[in-house]
Write an enzyme that holds these catalytic residues in place. Structure first.
Site, PDB file in Angstrom:
ATOM      1  N   LYS A  37      28.112 -14.696   2.195  1.00  0.00           N
ATOM      2  CA  LYS A  37      27.638 -16.067   2.476  1.00  0.00           C
ATOM      3  C   LYS A  37      26.239 -16.015   3.097  1.00  0.00           C
ATOM      4  O   LYS A  37      25.792 -14.955   3.548  1.00  0.00           O
ATOM      5  CB  LYS A  37      28.623 -16.762   3.418  1.00  0.00           C
ATOM      6  CG  LYS A  37      28.707 -16.142   4.801  1.00  0.00           C
ATOM      7  CD  LYS A  37      29.849 -16.736   5.602  1.00  0.00           C
ATOM      8  CE  LYS A  37      29.918 -16.070   6.975  1.00  0.00           C
ATOM      9  NZ  LYS A  37      31.142 -16.436   7.699  1.00  0.00           N
ATOM     10  N   TYR A 287      -1.719 -18.055  22.339  1.00  0.00           N
ATOM     11  CA  TYR A 287      -1.626 -19.417  22.878  1.00  0.00           C
ATOM     12  C   TYR A 287      -1.392 -19.389  24.382  1.00  0.00           C
ATOM     13  O   TYR A 287      -0.547 -18.638  24.875  1.00  0.00           O
ATOM     14  CB  TYR A 287      -0.473 -20.176  22.211  1.00  0.00           C
ATOM     15  CG  TYR A 287      -0.784 -20.670  20.821  1.00  0.00           C
ATOM     16  CD1 TYR A 287      -1.724 -21.688  20.612  1.00  0.00           C
ATOM     17  CD2 TYR A 287      -0.146 -20.128  19.719  1.00  0.00           C
ATOM     18  CE1 TYR A 287      -2.003 -22.144  19.336  1.00  0.00           C
ATOM     19  CE2 TYR A 287      -0.417 -20.583  18.434  1.00  0.00           C
ATOM     20  CZ  TYR A 287      -1.345 -21.593  18.240  1.00  0.00           C
ATOM     21  OH  TYR A 287      -1.618 -22.038  16.981  1.00  0.00           O
TER      22      TYR A 287
HETATM   23  C1  LIG Z   1      31.772 -15.211   8.086  1.00  0.00           C
HETATM   24  C2  LIG Z   1      33.227 -15.097   7.974  1.00  0.00           C
HETATM   25  C3  LIG Z   1      33.842 -13.838   7.881  1.00  0.00           C
HETATM   26  C4  LIG Z   1      33.093 -12.545   8.051  1.00  0.00           C
HETATM   27  O1  LIG Z   1      32.870 -12.327   9.436  1.00  0.00           O
HETATM   28  P1  LIG Z   1      32.189 -10.982  10.000  1.00  0.00           P
HETATM   29  O2  LIG Z   1      32.382 -11.102  11.466  1.00  0.00           O
HETATM   30  O3  LIG Z   1      30.750 -11.043   9.616  1.00  0.00           O
HETATM   31  O4  LIG Z   1      32.898  -9.855   9.401  1.00  0.00           O
HETATM   32  C5  LIG Z   1      35.202 -13.803   7.644  1.00  0.00           C
HETATM   33  N1  LIG Z   1      35.921 -14.947   7.525  1.00  0.00           N
HETATM   34  C6  LIG Z   1      35.368 -16.164   7.653  1.00  0.00           C
HETATM   35  C7  LIG Z   1      36.218 -17.381   7.535  1.00  0.00           C
HETATM   36  C8  LIG Z   1      34.009 -16.286   7.887  1.00  0.00           C
HETATM   37  O5  LIG Z   1      33.476 -17.502   8.015  1.00  0.00           O
END
Ligand SMILES: *Cc1c(COP(=O)(O)O)cnc(C)c1O
Length: 394
Positions: A37, A287
């Site tokens: 994702k 800045y």
């Molecule tokens: C992002 C996510 C994961 C992965 O989590 P990590 O801590 O990066 O391994 C697993 N399950 C769900 C529902 C998520 O949103």
């Protein structure tokens, strides 16, 4: 055209190796869904999704239908799970691109059911992963809210509950009490579902922390008790980082020790020196002149700023790597540029490579280092690297 010198290198072989390694941690009992994702945690979906599939991933996890459509174009064969759910009007794209949606609201089931009917799908032809809220109060149906959902999931409906999913929200707490409580709640929900005549094929539970903490056998056991197949969903670990556990383990599980020894960083973020100048004592930098040279100093300009994701709070409190040495960021970070102090590093020239995140020589800067300096977590550091920074496979 050669790009402005601010780029991210993605070591796709390291990603493949990490997936294979995590498979060995999970196996023989548990299958893995590779979480890609948010543009693969800022590592580039286009580079990472095909790489994990080459390494054997059968499932990918994305946030949205939009990300799912992009992942489908890259990976025609694998299953793609939309973790963040469907939104009004997106059902047709779910069907057209053969996505699988996590659902927990009645209106989401309606959206999907309508799309499935429009496409003429047979009963049970559109799989969903039903999310249960086992304590996080984020997404997922509560135990009390299950009945209206189940009423929509009769065998005649086009939707089929392929998996029951929950999110472990404290898997990085070494004492695992919260996680055990979540398993107990899930057990209860699964019994309720079977009483209602609903049998899901998969139990979809657990992130990187759960996998590395050695929870795979517990997930597998719960699944087996209900005649299900277990699936876990690592994200961060794929990209080469083991989550930190809080409080730390008194005795580190073998799975976590193995992960620390075997996971390889996938991302390196680099820039180059644009120019070098010598300033006298008393010169101010950036800045508002928040840095004042205490002696004659050599300063180098970098072609990277906060619009590239270099957090502005790092100004005057972080160093980057140049010639294998640490060069402090001095003054405020600008939108597109930053200045480093290279007084102690001889022979710095325009074009010299600078590492903002990753290794150089025998030293390395991790996403944990960035996160500690800005009060956040590695997940945010990775996903904040700007979209204008090109990701290049190496
Ligand atoms: C992002 C996510 C994961 C992965 O989590 P990590 O801590 O990066 O391994 C697993 N399950 C769900 C529902 C998520 O949103």
């Amino acid at each position: 055209m050669p790009t402005r010198p601010c780029w991210v290198e993605i070591h796709t072989q390291a990603l493949e190796d990490n997936f294979r390694f995590l498979t060995t941690l999970a196996s023989p009992d548990v299958d893995l869904l590779a979480v890609v994702k948010a543009d693969s945690y800022g590592h580039s979906l286009a580079l990472c999704a095909p790489a994990v599939v080459r390494a054997g991933a059968q499932w990918l996890g994305v946030t949205s239908v939009e990300e799912g459509v992009a992942a489908r174009a890259l990976c025609p064969q694998v299953r793609i799970l939309v973790i963040g759910g469907v939104f009004p009007g997106q059902g047709a794209a779910v069907v057209a691109h053969r996505l699988t949606v996590v659902a927990w609201e009645t209106w989401q089931l309606e959206e999907l059911e309508t799309a499935a009917r429009m496409a003429g799908l047979a009963p049970g032809a559109l799989p969903i992963h039903l999310e249960i809220d086992t304590g996080m109060s984020r997404q997922g149906a509560s135990l009390q809210g299950l009945d209206p959902l189940l009423a929509r999931l009769s065998p005649a409906a086009p939707l089929r509950v392929e998996a029951v999913l929950t999110h472990l929200f404290a898997a990085d707490e070494a004492d695992a009490r919260v996680t055990c409580e979540q398993f107990a709640q899930l057990d209860e929900v699964l019994m309720r579902l079977s009483t209602a005549g609903l049998f899901a094929e998969w139990l979809n539970v657990g992130n990187s922390a759960a996998l590395l903490a050695g929870q795979a056998p517990a997930v597998a056991e719960l699944a087996a008790r209900h005649g299900m197949k277990p699936l876990m969903r690592p994200g961060l670990a794929l990209y080469g980082l083991a989550p930190e556990f809080e409080p730390p383990f008194r005795e580190e599980p073998a799975t976590l020790a193995a992960a620390r020894a075997n996971l390889k960083p996938v991302l390196r973020w680099k820039s180059r020196v644009v120019g070098v100048r010598t300033v006298p004592a008393g010169a101010v930098v950036g800045y508002n002149g928040t840095f004042v040279a205490t002696e004659p100093m050599r300063l180098a300009l970098l072609a990277t700023g906060y619009a590239d994701g270099l957090d502005r709070r790092l100004g005057n409190r972080f160093s980057v790597l140049l010639h294998g040495q640490r060069a402090p960021l001095v003054g405020r970070i600008s939108m597109d540029q930053a200045v480093i102090d290279v007084t102690e590093i001889p022979g710095v020239n325009p074009g010299d490579e600078v590492v903002l995140l990753g290794g150089q020589g025998s030293d390395a800067i991790t996403a944990f280092d960035h996160a500690a300096a800005t009060g956040t977590i590695p997940w945010e550091v990775f996903t904040r690297i700007g979209s204008r920074v090109p990701r290049i496979a190496i």
